[in-house]
Motif scaffolding. Structure first.
Motif, PDB file in Angstrom:
ATOM      1  N   VAL A  19       0.828  -1.270   0.042  1.00 59.84           N
ATOM      2  CA  VAL A  19      -0.053   0.161   0.140  1.00 59.84           C
ATOM      3  C   VAL A  19       0.649   1.091   0.007  1.00 59.84           C
ATOM      4  N   LYS A  20       2.056   1.141   0.807  1.00 61.96           N
ATOM      5  CA  LYS A  20       2.695   2.451   1.130  1.00 61.96           C
ATOM      6  C   LYS A  20       3.551   2.514  -0.402  1.00 61.96           C
ATOM      7  N   THR A  21       3.995   1.632  -0.776  1.00 58.37           N
ATOM      8  CA  THR A  21       4.702   1.554  -2.246  1.00 58.37           C
ATOM      9  C   THR A  21       3.825   2.263  -3.360  1.00 58.37           C
ATOM     10  N   LEU A  22       2.707   1.669  -3.666  1.00 58.74           N
ATOM     11  CA  LEU A  22       1.704   2.173  -4.601  1.00 58.74           C
ATOM     12  C   LEU A  22       1.263   3.428  -4.398  1.00 58.74           C
ATOM     13  N   ARG A  23       0.991   3.726  -3.102  1.00 62.24           N
ATOM     14  CA  ARG A  23       0.459   5.286  -2.622  1.00 62.24           C
ATOM     15  C   ARG A  23       1.616   6.365  -2.929  1.00 62.24           C
ATOM     16  N   GLN A  24       2.809   5.886  -2.826  1.00 56.44           N
ATOM     17  CA  GLN A  24       3.943   6.809  -3.245  1.00 56.44           C
ATOM     18  C   GLN A  24       4.073   6.821  -4.701  1.00 56.44           C
TER      19      GLN A  24
END
Length: 228
Positions: A19-24
Motif C-alpha cells: 500500500v505504501k509503495t503504490l501510494r507513493q
C-alpha cells in the motif's frame, strides 16, 4: 518499480508495505492518473503475490487514489478540480489555525529553522528537481505544524499531507510560479517570526489560494493534452 523496504517497514505486514509503495508511486506521479493497475503486472514488478496487490488496491480506492472502472478494473484516480478544492479548503482552515498558534508558541530555535527552511526551498528551486522542491516545501510547513504544540492538529495536517502531496506536484510543475512560492514562504516566515498572527493567517491563506489557481491551470492543461 520495486518495493523500497525501509527500517520502519520491518514489522509491517506485506500488504501495508505494498500500500505504501503504490501510494507513493501515485502521489509522486510515477503512476499517472488514468493508468490501469493490473494485478498480475504489479505483482511481478513488486515481487509479491496478487493477494497483497488486491488488498492494497482496495485500500487505495477507499483513500480516493484508485477508481474501479466497470469492465476495465482498477486505475489511478484522475486529479479533479472538486477533489483538489475539497482538500485545499480543509488545508486552508488547518494551516490558518497552525499559523495563528505558531505565532504564539514558536521558539527562537524554531524561528531559525523556519528561516533556514526558506533558504533551502530557494536552493531546491534552483535545482528544478520537483522531488527536492516538494520535500523542501513539506519541511517548511512541518516546522510551523510542530511549533503549534498541538498534537491533534499535527495529526490532522499529517494525514491531509499525503493527499496534498499529489496536488503539490501539480503546482510545482509550473516553473513560472517558483519565485512566487519562495516569496510566499518568506512572507509567512516573517509574520511568524514577528509573532503577527493576523499577517501569518493572511499569508497562509494567500499561499493556498495561489496554489489552487495554479493547480486548476495544470488540470486544464492536462485535460487539453489528453483531448489531442
Amino acid at each position: 518499480m520495486t518495493i523500497q523496504f525501509e527500517e520502519s517497514d520491518a514489522f509491517l505486514p506485506l500488504r501495508d508495505v505494498v500500500v505504501k509503495t503504490l501510494r507513493q508511486q501515485i502521489l509522486t506521479g510515477k503512476l499517472k492518473p488514468g493508468e490501469r493497475l493490473l494485478e498480475i503486472h504489479l505483482a511481478e514488478e513488486l515481487g509479491v503475490s496478487r493477494t497483497p496487490i488486491r488488498e492494497a488496491i482496495r485500500k487505495l480506492e477507499l483513500e480516493g487514489l484508485v477508481t474501479m472502472i466497470p469492465r476495465r478494473g482498477a486505475e489511478v484516480a484522475q486529479i479533479s478540480e472538486k477533489g483538489m478544492s475539497d482538500v485545499l479548503e480543509v488545508r486552508k482552515a488547518l494551516d490558518s489555525l497552525a499559523g495563528e498558534l505558531a505565532c504564539a508558541r514558536i521558539t527562537e530555535g524554531e524561528k531559525e529553522q523556519l528561516r533556514e527552511a526558506c533558504l533551502d526551498f530557494e536552493k531546491a528551486i534552483a535545482t528544478k528537481d520537483k522531488a527536492k522542491i516538494a520535500k523542501a516545501d513539506v519541511v517548511f510547513h512541518n516546522i510551523i505544524t510542530e511549533a503549534t504544540r498541538n498534537i491533534r492538529l499535527a495529526q490532522l495536517l499529517n494525514n491531509l499531507s499525503e493527499q496534498m502531496y499529489r496536488y503539490r506536484f501539480e503546482y510545482i510543475k509550473d516553473e513560472n510560479q517558483h519565485k512566487a512560492l519562495a516569496e510566499e514562504h518568506k512572507r509567512i516566515y516573517e509574520a511568524i517570526r514577528d509573532n503577527k498572527p493576523e499577517q501569518a493567517v493572511e499569508a497562509l491563506k494567500n499561499h493556498i489560494d495561489n496554489q489552487e489557481k495554479t493547480i486548476v491551470r495544470q488540470i486544464m492543461l492536462n485535460r487539453a493534452k489528453n483531448m489531442e
